[in-house]
Design an enzyme around this catalytic site. Sequence first.
Site, PDB file in Angstrom:
ATOM      1  CB  SER A  47      -0.941  -0.085   1.196  1.00 10.38           C
ATOM      2  OG  SER A  47      -2.044  -0.915   0.786  1.00 10.38           O
ATOM      3  CE  LYS A  50      -4.781   1.635  -0.969  1.00 11.33           C
ATOM      4  NZ  LYS A  50      -3.927   0.458  -0.465  1.00 11.33           N
ATOM      5  CB  SER A 112      -4.542   1.970   3.674  1.00 12.55           C
ATOM      6  OG  SER A 112      -3.676   1.402   2.731  1.00 12.55           O
ATOM      7  CE  LYS A 215      -1.687   4.302   2.420  1.00 17.17           C
ATOM      8  NZ  LYS A 215      -1.486   3.015   3.304  1.00 17.17           N
TER       9      LYS A 215
END
Length: 370
Positions: A47, A50, A112, A215
């Site tokens: 992720s 992202k 997320s 993140k």
Amino acid sequence: MTAGFVTAAANNPGAPEIDARSYILIDYQTGKVLLESNADQALPPASLTKIMTGYIVSDELAKANITNNDKVLISENAWAQNPKLKGSSLMFVEVNKYVPVDDLHKGIVIQSGNDASIAMAEHIAGSESAFADLMNQHAERLGMHSSNFENSTGLPAEDHMTTARDLAILSRALIRDYPDDYGIYANREFTYNDITQQNRNTLLKDQSLNVDGLKTGHTEAAGYCLVSSAIKDEMRLIAVVMGTESKAKRADESRKLLNHGFRFYTNVTPFKGGKSLKSAKVWKGEVNEFPVGLAQDATITLLKANKDKLKANYTLNSELIAPIKKGQVVGQVFFKIDGKEVKKMPMVALADVPEAGFFGRMWDSVKLWF
């Protein structure tokens, strides 16, 4: 090095042992690499993908191609009940419902949400595959030359890869280009459809560090990953950790990197941009001398122990002849520590120098001949 990064200092004092497949620590302002290991190894980012998805959302907002109030129709691809998304992180959007861009942006960054990522990808580019093409175009533009994106989510795909260095480049660009949107990354929770979810970046709660992004990521192939950024005494650092064994480990190893950077490094600005450093001799001009200096601040990241060792000298181009335009490069400024160059910057004219009249030019031509 890539995208303006400079190499780390040799014999880094007190460098911590970092238990991760790959990592890098950079200074945000100068791009200096303070610590790294396997930073150019292509790995699945999970992720962390992202960050690029969020970057493109911010870019599209800045270009007014979309607005925060736009309503996005949720397709079956982006539906939280899509079997392909089962067991993954979700915002829990519902098929055939309309969701504002602002909510989906927060769902991508804070929760997320893979469903939110797909929904925004389709809204911006028409399909997720077309959005992946857009991601790769941005990656190339930013200097992320070791990255290839196959989707907006980071869910496993054979050729979906990036590196710790490229993620540092991307994170630096996000903070620099869209500082207002970057504020979303500091949010600890977000509620959508009466479901409140916590930001998985546990360093946001760490009272010993002023972490305000970025993140987390996790898949079986990628391990536990984290890109984090923190600021202390006006110095911002970015740490990327990929391939650790647990949630706790990715936070611990990131904390080690950030603490090391703040403990041993500092930024100094010996010269300000636009300030005259000296006067330079000019031939065939309306004036005999003109001010020269740096176009930008000379900010240098260095070990605190070397702060008093920094020296500067310069060279000017020989026989500067008018006309000279403001901003024209006329020499170089060199910054050294113990005789070793740590930074070089162009010296520029700080004022226009128009050409002299005929007799002035002729007289200087005679003097130059002699």
